[in-house]
Design an enzyme around this catalytic site. Structure first.
Site, PDB file in Angstrom:
ATOM      1  N   GLY A  91     -16.712 -23.035  24.800  1.00 10.07           N
ATOM      2  CA  GLY A  91     -17.934 -22.873  25.568  1.00 10.07           C
ATOM      3  C   GLY A  91     -17.690 -22.342  26.973  1.00 10.07           C
ATOM      4  O   GLY A  91     -18.619 -21.949  27.681  1.00 10.07           O
ATOM      5  N   ARG A  92     -16.440 -22.359  27.376  1.00  8.58           N
ATOM      6  CA  ARG A  92     -16.106 -21.826  28.713  1.00  8.58           C
ATOM      7  C   ARG A  92     -14.696 -21.269  28.683  1.00  8.58           C
ATOM      8  O   ARG A  92     -13.973 -21.308  29.669  1.00  8.58           O
ATOM      9  CB  ARG A  92     -16.189 -22.927  29.759  1.00  8.58           C
ATOM     10  N   LYS A 112      -9.668 -20.286  30.719  1.00 14.30           N
ATOM     11  CA  LYS A 112     -10.610 -21.407  30.753  1.00 14.30           C
ATOM     12  C   LYS A 112     -11.436 -21.283  32.028  1.00 14.30           C
ATOM     13  O   LYS A 112     -10.873 -21.214  33.120  1.00 14.30           O
ATOM     14  CB  LYS A 112      -9.801 -22.707  30.765  1.00 14.30           C
ATOM     15  N   ASP A 124     -22.372 -24.152  31.857  1.00 14.99           N
ATOM     16  CA  ASP A 124     -22.392 -22.885  32.593  1.00 14.99           C
ATOM     17  C   ASP A 124     -21.170 -22.013  32.314  1.00 14.99           C
ATOM     18  O   ASP A 124     -21.038 -20.924  32.865  1.00 14.99           O
ATOM     19  CB  ASP A 124     -22.535 -23.142  34.103  1.00 14.99           C
ATOM     20  N   GLY A 125     -20.236 -22.536  31.506  1.00 14.05           N
ATOM     21  CA  GLY A 125     -19.058 -21.738  31.163  1.00 14.05           C
ATOM     22  C   GLY A 125     -18.023 -21.631  32.265  1.00 14.05           C
ATOM     23  O   GLY A 125     -17.056 -20.880  32.140  1.00 14.05           O
ATOM     24  N   ARG A 182      -7.080 -26.535  16.420  1.00 13.78           N
ATOM     25  CA  ARG A 182      -7.278 -27.967  16.665  1.00 13.78           C
ATOM     26  C   ARG A 182      -7.648 -28.680  15.374  1.00 13.78           C
ATOM     27  O   ARG A 182      -8.080 -28.036  14.407  1.00 13.78           O
ATOM     28  CB  ARG A 182      -8.432 -28.145  17.678  1.00 13.78           C
ATOM     29  N   ASP A 255     -11.278 -32.448  18.891  1.00 15.55           N
ATOM     30  CA  ASP A 255     -11.237 -31.053  19.336  1.00 15.55           C
ATOM     31  C   ASP A 255     -10.173 -30.855  20.417  1.00 15.55           C
ATOM     32  O   ASP A 255      -9.865 -29.723  20.782  1.00 15.55           O
ATOM     33  CB  ASP A 255     -12.609 -30.605  19.871  1.00 15.55           C
ATOM     34  N   ASN A 256      -9.615 -31.943  20.906  1.00 14.64           N
ATOM     35  CA  ASN A 256      -8.568 -31.836  21.917  1.00 14.64           C
ATOM     36  C   ASN A 256      -7.204 -32.209  21.341  1.00 14.64           C
ATOM     37  O   ASN A 256      -6.305 -32.603  22.077  1.00 14.64           O
ATOM     38  CB  ASN A 256      -8.886 -32.741  23.115  1.00 14.64           C
ATOM     39  N   ASP A 265      -5.751 -29.508  26.657  1.00 15.45           N
ATOM     40  CA  ASP A 265      -7.011 -29.853  27.312  1.00 15.45           C
ATOM     41  C   ASP A 265      -6.888 -31.015  28.292  1.00 15.45           C
ATOM     42  O   ASP A 265      -7.392 -32.123  28.080  1.00 15.45           O
ATOM     43  CB  ASP A 265      -8.108 -30.127  26.265  1.00 15.45           C
TER      44      ASP A 265
HETATM   45  P1  AMP Z   1     -13.753 -30.814  26.673  1.00 12.13           P
HETATM   46  O1  AMP Z   1     -14.153 -32.246  26.494  1.00 12.13           O
HETATM   47  O2  AMP Z   1     -13.545 -30.420  28.106  1.00 12.13           O
HETATM   48  O3  AMP Z   1     -12.560 -30.487  25.836  1.00 12.13           O
HETATM   49  O4  AMP Z   1     -14.967 -29.918  26.168  1.00 12.13           O
HETATM   50  C1  AMP Z   1     -15.719 -30.231  25.044  1.00 12.13           C
HETATM   51  C2  AMP Z   1     -16.665 -29.098  24.687  1.00 12.13           C
HETATM   52  O5  AMP Z   1     -17.580 -28.838  25.752  1.00 12.13           O
HETATM   53  C3  AMP Z   1     -15.992 -27.781  24.375  1.00 12.13           C
HETATM   54  O6  AMP Z   1     -16.720 -27.164  23.358  1.00 12.13           O
HETATM   55  C4  AMP Z   1     -16.144 -27.019  25.670  1.00 12.13           C
HETATM   56  O7  AMP Z   1     -16.101 -25.625  25.470  1.00 12.13           O
HETATM   57  C5  AMP Z   1     -17.512 -27.470  26.143  1.00 12.13           C
HETATM   58  N1  AMP Z   1     -17.662 -27.379  27.604  1.00 12.13           N
HETATM   59  C6  AMP Z   1     -17.101 -28.178  28.525  1.00 12.13           C
HETATM   60  N2  AMP Z   1     -17.455 -27.784  29.766  1.00 12.13           N
HETATM   61  C7  AMP Z   1     -18.250 -26.712  29.632  1.00 12.13           C
HETATM   62  C8  AMP Z   1     -18.948 -25.852  30.546  1.00 12.13           C
HETATM   63  N3  AMP Z   1     -18.874 -26.017  31.866  1.00 12.13           N
HETATM   64  N4  AMP Z   1     -19.690 -24.850  30.026  1.00 12.13           N
HETATM   65  C9  AMP Z   1     -19.767 -24.663  28.699  1.00 12.13           C
HETATM   66  N5  AMP Z   1     -19.143 -25.426  27.793  1.00 12.13           N
HETATM   67  C10 AMP Z   1     -18.392 -26.445  28.245  1.00 12.13           C
HETATM   68 MG    MG Z   2     -11.503 -29.498  24.809  1.00 16.18          MG
END
Ligand code: AMP
Ligand code: MG
Length: 498
Positions: A91-92, A112, A124-125, A182, A255-256, A265
């Protein structure tokens, strides 16, 4: 991009059409290079001296794609804090491509914080300087500690303002992994019952990470089971290393968790100071699901989710598949214990292996557990002090009070145990100092470096990286980096802080 960069060979893009969305990064308004990992860049075949900083900033912010890149956002699902999300995905982040490094290893180059993608949902990516540099520091520290990990290749400030609780400076991290596949990648297709895609992904992954399991270009049920067993083994060893080093991942969602066995991550992760298995740093982990002491059990739980996803490929008969997969998953604790015991033996300077060694190690830990009465005992420094004791150079002070009794009892058993090994004391001490780090990313030092960096001063960040690049060798003048946080640092809290 005027300069040649990497010799890309993008197998994921080529072989797995439908498993990702081709995508591009946002253009950063004012990209500025914060850090380039020159050693890693060279390993990837990029001459860092031939790439001017401003071009590196454009490249690693994702503003412009280098020749040969095939940027894409990967699809994946995942269990987050135990609940299943069928669609997460990059997502980002973007996989910009793969290169074969100097050692012949295939490596992903990934960004990232490069902007929104079709997987962004409400996000917001973006990423901000603090968390980006945090991942840089911890990932590089893990690498120097010889723990399998994704690595930081570059950090770039984008010049953009990112809205979090406050407005923060935006940044992108370029990182490298042996792959970004993953547990959640398998879950994505399994949850949709897309068995032929699941098979395609599994074949691809096995060819990439465990090619010896492939026969005549294809995978059998036995090969898939063999792959599951390899992932279990890699994760058992990885998490054992976390436990030996006092590392808390903090957000062990499926997912991590990679199938390559690399730590990935870095969000709310941190190293434990005082030994306490209940330690939780992450502000969102309110129930302590990912507490230090829970990590092996959670790893096994995550691996069971991988096993579930792979079931249709293991055997057409579901109950046969379940039996075989369960047997593999039930083997996790034994593998973890073996890796942990071997690691503890090395940490304690034990040359031979005796049955009672794991109990001896457990006694040591039990004696360190911070109780409400006794002052906290630093986990990392305990082993450096133990090395001096084993080398006959010092007496170990150990914890005070009642906990001290337990520690002294341990010490007695330990000294008797050492007498049954033939290794000379001096040599033993050196062996212990080579596996027990003196410098870990101390939370207060990490925070200090990040606060300065956000305010524009990268000097503390650079010196911290320098210290952590050689964690086992004591160096004069670095005393402050070895010490636990001062008492007024207080209870440490971390945030996912994307
Ligand atoms: P994470 O827990 O950081 O590994 O992220 C979990 C999910 O949330 C993944 O699909 C990421 O791509 C998404 N994600 C986290 N932060 C953002 C962000 N700021 N914008 C878009 N997607 C995000
Ligand atoms: Mg992650």
């Amino acid at each position: 991009m005027t300069h040649a960069t990497f010799a890309f060979d993008n197998s994921y893009a080529r072989d797995l059409d439908g498993f990702y969305v081709p995508w591009r990064g946002d253009v950063a308004p004012a990209p500025r290079l914060l850090k380039l990992n020159k050693e890693l860049a060279s390993e990837l075949g990029l001459d860092p001296e031939s790439l001017p900083d401003d071009e590196a900033a454009v490249l690693f912010s994702g503003s412009q794609m280098p020749e040969g890149a095939a940027p894409l956002a990967q699809a994946y699902a995942g269990h987050q804090f135990g609940g299943f999300s069928p669609q997460l995905g990059d997502g980002r982040a973007l996989l910009i491509g793969e290169v074969i490094d100097r050692n012949g290893q295939r490596r992903d180059i990934h960004l990232k914080g490069s902007g929104r993608t079709p997987f962004s949902r409400g996000g917001d990516g973006k990423a901000t300087i603090g968390p980006v540099l945090r991942e840089y520091i911890i990932g590089e520290a893990m690498h120097a500690l010889r723990i399998p990990t994704t690595r930081a290749l570059a950090a770039v400030a984008t010049g953009e303002q990112v809205l979090r609780d406050t407005i923060l400076p935006g940044a992108v991290l370029a990182r490298v992994a042996s792959s970004h596949i993953r547990v959640g990648t398998f879950q994505f297709f399994a949850a949709r019952s897309e068995v032929s895609r699941l098979r395609q992904l599994t074949l691809y992954t096995i060819a990439r990470h465990d090619p010896d399991l492939i026969e005549n270009g294809d995978i059998t049920g036995a090969a898939v089971l063999g792959f599951l067993s390899r992932v279990i083994d890699r994760q058992a060893k990885l998490v054992a290393q976390w436990m030996l080093t006092g590392f808390i991942h903090g957000v062990m969602n499926t997912d991590n968790m990679t199938v390559s066995g690399e730590t990935i991550d870095y969000g709310p992760c941190a190293f434990m100071d005082a030994y306490d298995p209940r330690t939780v740093f992450s502000s969102i982990d309110t129930h302590g699901r990912y507490a230090f002491g829970n990590q092996p059990a959670i790893a096994q739980w995550n691996l069971a989710r991988l096993a579930e996803a792979l079931l249709p490929l293991i055997d057409d008969n579901e109950s046969t598949a379940i039996d075989q997969a369960s047997e593999a998953i039930n083997g996790f604790p034994e593998r973890f214990e073996a890796a942990w015991a071997a690691g503890m033996r090395a940490k304690m300077g034990l040359e031979s292996a005796e049955e009672g060694d794991a109990t001896l190690a457990a006694d040591l830990l039990a004696s360190l557990r911070a109780s409400e009465q006794a002052p906290a005992v630093d986990y990392t420094l305990t082993f450096r002090r133990l090395a001096a004791v084993a080398g006959g150079l010092a007496e170990h002070p150990g914890p005070a009070g009642e906990d001290g009794e337990r520690f002294r009892a341990f010490l007695q058993a330990y000294t008797a145990r050492l007498d049954r090994d033939s290794m000379p004391a001096e040599q033993r001490m050196r062996a212990m100092l080579a596996v027990n780090p003196l410098y870990i990313p101390r939370n207060h030092k990490v925070e200090e470096a990040l606060a300065a960096a956000v305010a524009g001063d990268l000097a503390p960040f650079n010196s911290l990286l320098d210290v952590l690049s050689d964690p086992f060798t004591e160096r004069a003048g670095l005393e402050a980096f070895a010490e636990p946080a001062p008492a007024d640092f207080g209870q440490y809290r971390t945030f996912c802080g994307t």
